[in-house]
Design a protein around this motif. Structure first.
Motif, PDB file in Angstrom:
ATOM      1  N   TYR A  86       0.805  -1.214   0.000  1.00  0.00           N
ATOM      2  CA  TYR A  86       0.000   0.000   0.000  1.00  0.00           C
ATOM      3  C   TYR A  86       0.846   1.276   0.000  1.00  0.00           C
ATOM      4  CZ  TYR A  86      -3.620  -3.373   0.950  1.00  0.00           C
ATOM      5  OH  TYR A  86      -4.462  -4.450   0.851  1.00  0.00           O
ATOM      6  N   TRP A  87       1.918   1.309   0.767  1.00  0.00           N
ATOM      7  CA  TRP A  87       2.756   2.507   0.836  1.00  0.00           C
ATOM      8  C   TRP A  87       3.724   2.557  -0.345  1.00  0.00           C
ATOM      9  CZ3 TRP A  87       2.322   6.727   3.901  1.00  0.00           C
ATOM     10  CH2 TRP A  87       3.372   7.640   3.897  1.00  0.00           C
ATOM     11  N   ASP A  88       4.557   1.534  -0.462  1.00  0.00           N
ATOM     12  CA  ASP A  88       5.571   1.521  -1.525  1.00  0.00           C
ATOM     13  C   ASP A  88       4.947   1.454  -2.912  1.00  0.00           C
ATOM     14  OD1 ASP A  88       7.488   1.615   0.469  1.00  0.00           O
ATOM     15  OD2 ASP A  88       8.031  -0.503   0.307  1.00  0.00           O
ATOM     16  N   LYS A  89       3.915   0.666  -3.065  1.00  0.00           N
ATOM     17  CA  LYS A  89       3.272   0.500  -4.369  1.00  0.00           C
ATOM     18  C   LYS A  89       2.772   1.821  -4.945  1.00  0.00           C
ATOM     19  CE  LYS A  89      -0.237  -2.135  -6.809  1.00  0.00           C
ATOM     20  NZ  LYS A  89      -1.184  -3.236  -6.736  1.00  0.00           N
ATOM     21  N   ASN A  90       2.326   2.726  -4.085  1.00  0.00           N
ATOM     22  CA  ASN A  90       1.795   4.009  -4.547  1.00  0.00           C
ATOM     23  C   ASN A  90       2.795   5.155  -4.403  1.00  0.00           C
ATOM     24  OD1 ASN A  90      -0.614   3.332  -5.694  1.00  0.00           O
ATOM     25  ND2 ASN A  90      -1.899   3.987  -4.005  1.00  0.00           N
ATOM     26  N   TYR A  91       4.077   4.844  -4.303  1.00  0.00           N
ATOM     27  CA  TYR A  91       5.129   5.869  -4.275  1.00  0.00           C
ATOM     28  C   TYR A  91       4.895   6.900  -3.172  1.00  0.00           C
ATOM     29  CZ  TYR A  91       7.102   4.311  -8.768  1.00  0.00           C
ATOM     30  OH  TYR A  91       7.713   3.588  -9.758  1.00  0.00           O
ATOM     31  N   LEU A  92       4.460   6.442  -2.024  1.00  0.00           N
ATOM     32  CA  LEU A  92       4.073   7.385  -0.987  1.00  0.00           C
ATOM     33  C   LEU A  92       5.257   8.007  -0.259  1.00  0.00           C
ATOM     34  CD1 LEU A  92       0.768   5.748   0.240  1.00  0.00           C
ATOM     35  CD2 LEU A  92       1.093   7.604  -1.405  1.00  0.00           C
ATOM     36  N   ASP A  93       6.456   7.415  -0.332  1.00  0.00           N
ATOM     37  CA  ASP A  93       7.644   8.117   0.165  1.00  0.00           C
ATOM     38  C   ASP A  93       7.856   9.376  -0.661  1.00  0.00           C
ATOM     39  OD1 ASP A  93       8.490   6.562   2.331  1.00  0.00           O
ATOM     40  OD2 ASP A  93       9.759   5.281   1.099  1.00  0.00           O
ATOM     41  N   GLU A  94       7.740   9.235  -1.979  1.00  0.00           N
ATOM     42  CA  GLU A  94       7.934  10.378  -2.875  1.00  0.00           C
ATOM     43  C   GLU A  94       6.821  11.410  -2.705  1.00  0.00           C
ATOM     44  OE1 GLU A  94      10.103   6.858  -4.580  1.00  0.00           O
ATOM     45  OE2 GLU A  94       8.158   7.165  -3.627  1.00  0.00           O
ATOM     46  N   ILE A  95       5.596  10.947  -2.546  1.00  0.00           N
ATOM     47  CA  ILE A  95       4.481  11.882  -2.348  1.00  0.00           C
ATOM     48  C   ILE A  95       4.594  12.576  -1.000  1.00  0.00           C
ATOM     49  CG2 ILE A  95       1.964  12.022  -2.009  1.00  0.00           C
ATOM     50  CD1 ILE A  95       1.707  10.094  -4.379  1.00  0.00           C
ATOM     51  N   SER A  96       5.047  11.861   0.032  1.00  0.00           N
ATOM     52  CA  SER A  96       5.177  12.491   1.351  1.00  0.00           C
ATOM     53  C   SER A  96       6.232  13.596   1.346  1.00  0.00           C
ATOM     54  CB  SER A  96       5.470  11.455   2.441  1.00  0.00           C
ATOM     55  OG  SER A  96       6.768  10.925   2.327  1.00  0.00           O
ATOM     56  N   ALA A  97       7.195  13.524   0.433  1.00  0.00           N
ATOM     57  CA  ALA A  97       8.181  14.605   0.306  1.00  0.00           C
ATOM     58  C   ALA A  97       7.535  15.876  -0.253  1.00  0.00           C
ATOM     59  CB  ALA A  97       9.343  14.153  -0.584  1.00  0.00           C
ATOM     60  N   ILE A  98       6.423  15.721  -0.946  1.00  0.00           N
ATOM     61  CA  ILE A  98       5.680  16.859  -1.501  1.00  0.00           C
ATOM     62  C   ILE A  98       4.571  17.277  -0.542  1.00  0.00           C
ATOM     63  CG2 ILE A  98       4.191  17.613  -3.412  1.00  0.00           C
ATOM     64  CD1 ILE A  98       5.717  15.504  -5.157  1.00  0.00           C
TER      65      ILE A  98
ATOM     66  N   ILE B  93      -2.457  13.677 -17.449  1.00  0.00           N
ATOM     67  CA  ILE B  93      -1.776  12.395 -17.269  1.00  0.00           C
ATOM     68  C   ILE B  93      -2.788  11.270 -17.412  1.00  0.00           C
ATOM     69  CG2 ILE B  93       0.075  13.320 -15.817  1.00  0.00           C
ATOM     70  CD1 ILE B  93      -1.441  12.255 -13.354  1.00  0.00           C
ATOM     71  N   SER B  94      -2.295  10.079 -17.600  1.00  0.00           N
ATOM     72  CA  SER B  94      -3.156   8.911 -17.711  1.00  0.00           C
ATOM     73  C   SER B  94      -3.904   8.703 -16.400  1.00  0.00           C
ATOM     74  CB  SER B  94      -2.303   7.684 -18.038  1.00  0.00           C
ATOM     75  OG  SER B  94      -3.104   6.524 -18.052  1.00  0.00           O
ATOM     76  N   GLU B  95      -5.187   8.400 -16.499  1.00  0.00           N
ATOM     77  CA  GLU B  95      -6.007   8.084 -15.330  1.00  0.00           C
ATOM     78  C   GLU B  95      -6.164   6.569 -15.251  1.00  0.00           C
ATOM     79  OE1 GLU B  95      -9.626  10.389 -15.507  1.00  0.00           O
ATOM     80  OE2 GLU B  95      -8.520  12.282 -15.457  1.00  0.00           O
ATOM     81  N   ASP B  96      -5.051   5.912 -14.930  1.00  0.00           N
ATOM     82  CA  ASP B  96      -5.030   4.453 -14.883  1.00  0.00           C
ATOM     83  C   ASP B  96      -4.970   3.895 -13.465  1.00  0.00           C
ATOM     84  OD1 ASP B  96      -2.421   5.037 -14.152  1.00  0.00           O
ATOM     85  OD2 ASP B  96      -1.508   4.080 -15.901  1.00  0.00           O
ATOM     86  N   GLY B  97      -4.886   4.767 -12.471  1.00  0.00           N
ATOM     87  CA  GLY B  97      -4.838   4.331 -11.079  1.00  0.00           C
ATOM     88  C   GLY B  97      -3.468   3.913 -10.605  1.00  0.00           C
ATOM     89  N   ALA B  98      -2.498   3.844 -11.482  1.00  0.00           N
ATOM     90  CA  ALA B  98      -1.141   3.422 -11.116  1.00  0.00           C
ATOM     91  C   ALA B  98      -0.285   4.655 -10.855  1.00  0.00           C
ATOM     92  CB  ALA B  98      -0.530   2.568 -12.219  1.00  0.00           C
ATOM     93  N   ILE B  99      -0.010   4.925  -9.585  1.00  0.00           N
ATOM     94  CA  ILE B  99       0.858   6.048  -9.251  1.00  0.00           C
ATOM     95  C   ILE B  99       2.294   5.642  -9.555  1.00  0.00           C
ATOM     96  CG2 ILE B  99       1.764   7.502  -7.391  1.00  0.00           C
ATOM     97  CD1 ILE B  99      -0.968   7.275  -6.034  1.00  0.00           C
ATOM     98  N   GLY B 100       2.975   6.503 -10.285  1.00  0.00           N
ATOM     99  CA  GLY B 100       4.376   6.294 -10.630  1.00  0.00           C
ATOM    100  C   GLY B 100       5.070   7.631 -10.742  1.00  0.00           C
ATOM    101  N   ASN B 101       6.211   7.634 -11.397  1.00  0.00           N
ATOM    102  CA  ASN B 101       7.007   8.857 -11.502  1.00  0.00           C
ATOM    103  C   ASN B 101       6.255  10.006 -12.174  1.00  0.00           C
ATOM    104  OD1 ASN B 101       9.299   7.805 -10.224  1.00  0.00           O
ATOM    105  ND2 ASN B 101       9.958   6.811 -12.110  1.00  0.00           N
TER     106      ASN B 101
END
Length: 182
Positions: A65-77, A118-126
């Motif tokens: 849940y955390w790593d899969k959605n890049y939440l370390d990167e989002i938490s920096a924002i 951006i694509s609305e595919d539900g996959a959070i990435g870079n």
């Protein structure tokens, strides 16, 4: 377990999820710490759900849940947004959390003048993370609060839709909204 915001997020989610549950109206079936039996089994836990250690749940939460959605990167924002997306991911699925974020980002880009759709595919990435950074930069000091409001609105509306589509979900919708819409 690492990022201090993950620790905050997991405390919030565990408080909302509670311990063991096996409610016949819950399509997720047996759960412990908010982890469904299907997710537990898919992640190698084969023991009794009632006895699943918190440490196993934390490891699953971090990976799935955390790593899969890049939440370390989002938490920096935005730490608040990362915590919100984590909780949505646990309760509604990581793709739903990603979709809410992507839909709001596209709705807030002023027809592509601030940044491209951006694509609305539900996959959070870079790309989603980079676009979130552009959104915050372009929209200014109210951007984070406005994004949280938009995502809360989509989440709340989705809960109501779930109850409309499946009457058994009426058992949960009050709790979902009172515990998860912040």
């Amino acid at each position: 377990m690492g990022n201090k915001y993950f620790d905050i997020a997991i405390r919030h989610t565990l408080a909302a999820e509670g311990g063991y549950s096996n409610n016949p109206n819950d399509t997720g079936g047996e759960t412990m710490w908010g982890i469904t039996i299907a997710v537990a089994r898919a992640n190698g836990y084969s023991g009794s759900m009632r006895l699943m250690p918190l440490s196993i749940a934390q490891n699953i939460y971090k990976k799935m849940y955390w790593d899969k959605n890049y939440l370390d990167e989002i938490s920096a924002i935005s730490s608040d947004l990362a915590i919100k997306l984590f909780d949505i991911g646990v309760n509604m699925g990581t793709a739903r959390a990603g979709l809410f974020l992507q839909q709001a980002l596209n709705a807030f880009n002023r027809q592509g003048r601030l940044y491209p759709d951006i694509s609305e595919d539900g996959a959070i990435g870079n790309v989603t993370v980079k676009t979130l950074g552009l959104y915050i930069e372009k929209r200014g000091k109210l951007a984070e609060q406005t994004m949280l409001r938009a995502i809360n609105g989509m989440q709340c509306a989705f809960y109501i839709e779930l109850a409309q589509k499946r009457q058994a979900n009426e058992e949960f919708v009050f709790g979902w909204i009172s515990n998860r819409i912040i």
